[in-house]
Structure formats: structure tokens, C-alpha cells
Design an enzyme around this catalytic site. Structure first.
Site, short mmCIF file in Angstrom:
data_model
loop_
_atom_site.label_atom_id
_atom_site.label_comp_id
_atom_site.label_asym_id
_atom_site.label_seq_id
_atom_site.Cartn_x
_atom_site.Cartn_y
_atom_site.Cartn_z
N ASP A 19 0.85 -1.19 0.00
CA ASP A 19 0.00 0.00 0.00
C ASP A 19 0.89 1.25 0.00
O ASP A 19 1.88 1.31 0.74
CB ASP A 19 -0.87 -0.04 1.26
CG ASP A 19 -1.91 1.05 1.29
OD1 ASP A 19 -2.80 1.03 0.43
OD2 ASP A 19 -1.82 1.92 2.19
N GLU B 4 1.77 0.31 -4.91
CA GLU B 4 1.27 1.59 -5.40
C GLU B 4 2.42 2.59 -5.41
O GLU B 4 2.73 3.20 -4.40
CB GLU B 4 0.18 2.13 -4.47
CG GLU B 4 -1.10 1.33 -4.48
CD GLU B 4 -2.15 1.98 -3.58
OE1 GLU B 4 -3.24 2.28 -4.09
OE2 GLU B 4 -1.88 2.21 -2.39
#
Ligand code: CA
Length: 648
Positions: A349, A378
Site C-alpha cells: 500500500d 502503489e
């Protein structure tokens, strides 16, 4: 050295006489205090229980050993300060069945904290549990016996939340909202269609990516109130090495949650699915209440010059992955999940908040276990005061074999995730054609005009939707409400077809195959379960759309040409062909990537009207996917459709 926080909670950074005058904020701190032993946390043997906690700025540390989880009856043991500020206490007995915390005193103020390294915890994760982890193994559990899989570009990822999977009243699964739902076979839903893991297997995907299953905060889901409606995605970590209790059938038993997650993984492995874990090392649920800050305040997070917490995560804090003991913690945590649970991949994340060195160290350590363990993340460009290189798209060249989500093709196809009204290529906005073409190449450096972020296709995750932002269907309801449902369905299918025929690693959001809707809720992280659950009625009603996705998956798995391994192969074998405005046409030539087919010809018609497209090569073309007419030697493709031709 105390600083007042906005809410008047006093944050203590340690006594300079203990830390040789080195502030916890100084880079020098790591040189003096970083500890490289592998034994932090709890070590349990038949005859002893050893506790070790790193707390260089503490004046005094004790371990509290409780006879149960929620009671106050405890024994207090003094810990001894050892090298590098590691405090140690060894108890001359095996304390199996007890709970523990650390009591940290800094400049006369004290705080009680759970062990950040705790692998077993009590309900809501406020205390560590002293227990034998090997008792959490299901019968026959072999974490390293995995379904065969070799290259990330051969993967097809399916992103799924544990609770969403089974909560629908007609899911046919008994263990609603629990890990154990993933062990149920033979379940059926509306129309007697398969649900559960039989359904997952029927899709042809290779990896199931679970939204957070580590222990997340009590504010999001209170493990003591599971009979009330509660829902959260879980992006608010509390105990990184412990399993979330709300997905367990008994959150009061520290071993049950571990046992049941392992059962779920074991079952998925048994039916040929690998499992990716979503990890959130970039921030915590609350920097001041997290054990990290109670034990070594000021160390684990990034701060601005005024000692305020940095907030690139927009969650109130950013962890400082570049600091030695944070990096060590993250690397060891990932390796623990990979080894103990047999996790087959990790999704980081907000990876762009981490530093490149940490990500590469994880890659090196995972490779020692199994080079096929995937790393995706990400890689957004985020504002955080990190000195050195951020793990983002810009620095992909420094992170081989770590893939990043391609927001370029996502926004290019469907329109911006942030500007809700904006359309994308398949919904009537041609400005993004370049993004989409680049995404089709896997976002590599394809030509002087087409420079993606990736060095190699195994660095690109190609996707149209994820748990964040509108689903494609809901986005279409914002941007194309004037269209008929039939046209919106075609647009949606076209988006999926572009994704599944692109180079890189495709990523499907659960329910995307039946045009998942969250009733327009754009950020459903704590919406009702009924907004978030997989609607098995809709899956049944839209069985033909599900079949459309299955066919795309079969096409991709049948033809290695869609899964080229190197950017060189793509530059050599993927050729964009001349086509009318609004039509994307390209060939994958010359048995690309060892494909049995000599050539493959892909056409996406993003117009609403028919398009006439000439064949690029003199070949005996046969339709491999889609429906089409051939008129006078040319292709007549209906609007909003994809066709794939194959020349043997
Ligand atoms: Ca929890």
C-alpha cells in the site's frame, strides 16, 4: 525532551544522558543504536520464556505478564538493558497461556505497549500472547507446497476482501465474513450457480489478493462487538505480525485466527490458487497510540522540521522505512508472513512512501525463499520528507522485479479516478489514447514517443478498477448516464478486454466480471457490508458477463504472446497497425514469446459505430475471440467491441 502534541498528549523523546546526547531524530542514532539481532520479541522454549524489546531512549522497562487477556491480575518483571538499548528478561519457565505487555518509562512518564513483534495477540490486539505457534498449523499444512507458477507476467490477480466474499445472504457459504468461508467447496447461490472458491477457480485466475488480514485497529472493527454491523477495509494497522481477529470464528482465542487463516491459504493452494497479501507498512492507525511510539517515541515515523508528523499517506503519519530499525521491522515482517503462512505475493500500500533500498532488500530476502513470490505496489508520487529515492514509478529502474500499478491505463480507459465527471477512451474522450497505447505495451519504453515508467513488463500491473475509487460500472453511471444499459455494458466489457490483452500483469477487482456496483459509493472503506459485499445475485444475473471475462482469461492463458517476458520482446513483436480514428489495432508477431500462433491481431473499436479495418498481413486469419464479419477481405467490427484474430 518533551513535546506537546496538539491534543496535549505529552510525547517524550528520551533522556539525552541515556542516549549519549544523540537525539532520536538524528541520523546518528542508527549508527549508535541500530540492533541487528534476529531475536526481538518473544522466544519460547520448554524451559524458558525470553522477552526482548528495543527501547534505547527508555529509562526503565518492565514486562507485565498477565494470567488472562482482559483481567488485571499480573506479575511484573524488571528487564535489563543490554547492548544497543535492547532490554531483556528471561523467565525460567515456559509461560504458555499467558499474555504480556511492556511497560516503558521515559523521563518519569510511563506507557504500556503491546510488543510490536507479537505474532499471537489477545482480542483487539492490546496484549501479546505467549503460545506455541506450531499449534496453529492445520493438518498437513505445508506453506511451501504451492501451485506451480513461474513468472509474474503469467499471473492474473483477483483482489478480494475477506468479508465481501461471503457476507451476501445468498452466498451459499456457512462461515459468513470469516476466513473459513475460503475452505468451503460445493457452495451454490442464486440460479444454483457455484459460489465461493469453486467460483474463483472457475474464473481461471492465478492469484487471490486479500485486502488486509493483519490485525487492524479496534476503532475500525471492534473484535468484541462482532454481533453488530461493522465494516472496514482494514488499512489501519495495529499489530503487523498478528492476524486480524474479526475474520476468526473466535477472536478471544489467539491461536484460532492464525489457524483459520492458514486453513484458508491451504485450501486455496490445494485448488491451484496462490495468495497475495495486502500489506500497509507505510502508516499506522494512530502514530501516538501505536506501540512503536510508546516504546521509542520519535523514531518510527517521519517528521517535519517542527517535529510534527509528516502526512504523505493522508492517514496522519508516514512510517520512516529508511531508518534502520523500521526497515528491519518491515523486512522481517514480510519474511515472517511468507514463511509461516506460505504467502505467495505482497501488495504494498502506498509503496511510494517507502524508500527504494527497503523494497529491494525485501526482494532479496523473498528471493531466498522463492523467486516466484510476487511484489506489487502503489508507486505513486507522494509528498513525504524522505531523503533518498522513493519507491515510485519514476524510480522503477532502481527496483527490478517489483511491479507498480499503472494508473495511466486505468484513467486512460475510464477517465480520471479523481475528476469524477471526466470520461476516458472507451467512454468518449480521446485525449487519453496515448496512455492506453502505452498501457497495452506494459508501460515500457516502447518508442521515442511512448515512454512508460517500466523497464520490463513484470514491473507493470494493468488494471481498470480496485477497491479504491469508483468501480468501472459506477464510474460509467457518472460519466455516461445518458447511454443505455446495453451500451454501458459494452463499454465495461471493452475496458476489461483492453486490460486482459495488454502486456504486464492484469489485476481484476472482485466482481468486476459482473460489473460490480457499490451504488455509487466512491470510497467504501467503512460503508455498510451491503454496499461492499459480492452480490451473488448480480453475479448470476450477469452470468454472460462473467463468461466474457472467463473467455478473456482463457485467451490470455492460452497465448504467451499476451504475456511477453521482456521489453525487448515487446518492442520487437508488438506492432501497432493503421486503423480508423477511435480504433486500436495491433499485431503480436512471429510466435511472440513462444506462442504457437504465428501472429495475433487485436482490434478494439472504441467508437459507437461499426469500423472497417484492413488485415495487416496476408495470413489465414481465424477469429480467436469475439464476433465479427469479414466483408471484401476486411474486418467489420461492431462499435464498442474487441476482436482477436489468430494466424496459425
Ligand atoms: Ca483488530
Amino acid at each position: 525532551m518533551a513535546v506537546q502534541k496538539e491534543n496535549d498528549e505529552k510525547i517524550l523523546y528520551g533522556d539525552p544522558s541515556i542516549t549519549n546526547g544523540i537525539s532520536v531524530f538524528d541520523e546518528e542514532f542508527d549508527k549508535v543504536y541500530a540492533y541487528d539481532g534476529q531475536d526481538l520479541g518473544l522466544t519460547l522454549t520448554d524451559e524458558s520464556t525470553m522477552f526482548k524489546v528495543w527501547a534505547p531512549t527508555a529509562n526503565d522497562v518492565e514486562v507485565y505478564v498477565y494470567s488472562d487477556d482482559l483481567g488485571t491480575n499480573k506479575k511484573i518483571y524488571k528487564m535489563i538493558r543490554g547492548e544497543k538499548g535492547v532490554w531483556i528478561y528471561t523467565h525460567p519457565k515456559n509461560l504458555d497461556g499467558h499474555y504480556y505487555t511492556y511497560h516503558i518509562e521515559i523521563e518519569g512518564n510511563s506507557k504500556e505497549a503491546a510488543d510490536p513483534y507479537a505474532r499471537l495477540v489477545g482480542v483487539n490486539g492490546d496484549r501479546g500472547y505467549i503460545g506455541d505457534l506450531s499449534k496453529s498449523n492445520p493438518v498437513g499444512f505445508q506453506p511451501f507446497e504451492k501451485p506451480p507458477f513461474f513468472l509474474p507476467t503469467d499471473g492474473i490477480i483477483y483482489e478480494l476482501h475477506v468479508r465481501d466474499f461471503s457476507m451476501h445472504p445468498k452466498s451459499g457459504m456457512k462461515h459468513k465474513g470469516k476466513f473459513l468461508a475460503f475452505t468451503e467447496t460445493g457452495t451454490t447461490g442464486p440460479g444454483n450457480s457455484p459460489t465461493g472458491i469453486d467460483y474463483l477457480r472457475s474464473l481461471g485466475i492465478t492469484h487471490v489478493q486479500l485486502l488486509p488480514v493483519f490485525d487492524y485497529s479496534t476503532e475500525s472493527v471492534d473484535e468484541e462487538k462482532l454481533d453488530t454491523e461493522q465494516y472496514n477495509w482494514g488499512y489501519d494497522p495495529k499489530n503487523y505480525n498478528a492476524v486480524e481477529g474479526s475474520y476468526s470464528t473466535d477472536p478471544y482465542d489467539p491461536l484460532t485466527r492464525v489457524y483459520e487463516l492458514k486453513q484458508a491459504i491451504q485450501k486455496m493452494h490445494d485448488i491451484g490458487l496462490r495468495v497475495i497479501m495486502d500489506v500497509v507498512y507505510n502508516h499506522v492507525f494512530d502514530a501516538y497510540r501505536m506501540s512503536f511510539s510508546k516504546i521509542v517515541p520519535g523514531y518510527y515515523f517521519r517528521y517535519l522540521d517542527n517535529h510534527k508528523l509528516a502526512n504523505g499517506s493522508h492517514c496522519g503519519n508516514d512510517t520512516a522505512s529508511e531508518r534502520a530499525m523500521v526497515r528491519k521491522f518491515i523486512v522481517e515482517s514480510v519474511i515472517y508472513w511468507a514463511k509461516e503462512f506460505g504467502i505467495d505475493g505482497f501488495r504494498f500500500d502506498l509503496m511510494g512512501l517507502h524508500d527504494v533500498e527497503t523494497m529491494n532488500e525485501i526482494r532479496v530476502e523473498l528471493d531466498k525463499i522463492d523467486r516466484s513470490i510476487m511484489m506489487i505496489g502503489e508507486g505513486w508520487n507522494l509528498h513525504t520528507p524522505l531523503k533518498g529515492k522513493k519507491a515510485n514509478q519514476k524510480n522503477a529502474a532502481d527496483m527490478p522485479r517489483i511491479a507498480q500499478f499503472n494508473d495511466g491505463i486505468r484513467d486512460g480507459v475510464r477517465g480520471s479516478a479523481i475528476r469524477f465527471e471526466e470520461k476516458g477512451l472507451v467512454t468518449g474522450n480521446r485525449k487519453y489514447l496515448g496512455n492506453v497505447l502505452s498501457g497495452i505495451t506494459g508501460a515500457i519504453s516502447y518508442s521515442s514517443q511512448m515512454q512508460g515508467f517500466a523497464q520490463e513488463p513484470n514491473q507493470t500491473v494493468t488494471y481498470m478498477e480496485a477497491h479504491d475509487n469508483h468501480t468501472v460500472w459506477d464510474k460509467l453511471l457518472v460519466t455516461n448516464l445518458e447511454e443505455s444499459e446495453e451500451i454501458r455494458t459494452k463499454m465495461h466489457r471493452l475496458a476489461s478486454a483492453i486490460m486482459m490483452t495488454s502486456q504486464g500483469i492484469p489485476f481484476i477487482h472482485a466482481g468486476q466480471e459482473f460489473m460490480r456496483t457499490k451504488n455509487g459509493v466512491e470510497n467504501s472503506y467503512r460503508s455498510d457490508t451491503s454496499i461492499n459485499w459480492l452480490d451473488w445475485e448480480r453475479a448470476n444475473e450477469r452470468e454472460s458477463d462473467v463468461d466474457f471475462m472467463r473467455k478473456l482469461i482463457r485467451l490470455r492463458r492460452k497465448h504467451p504472446a499476451f504475456r511477453m517476458k521482456t521489453s525487448e520482446q515487446i518492442r520487437k513483436n508488438l506492432v501497432f497497425e493503421g486503423a480508423p480514428v477511435g480504433v486500436i489495432a495491433y499485431t503480436l508477431r512471429n510466435h511472440a514469446n513462444g506462442d504457437e500462433a504465428k501472429h495475433i491481431f487485436v482490434i478494439h473499436n472504441t467508437n459507437k459505430h461499426d469500423a472497417i479495418i484492413p488485415f495487416p498481413l496476408k495470413e489465414d486469419w481465424k477469429v480467436g475471440f469475439g464476433e465479427v464479419e469479414i466483408i471484401k477481405g476486411k474486418v467489420k467490427l461492431r462499435g464498442m467491441e474487441t476482436v482477436v484474430f489468430v494466424a496459425e
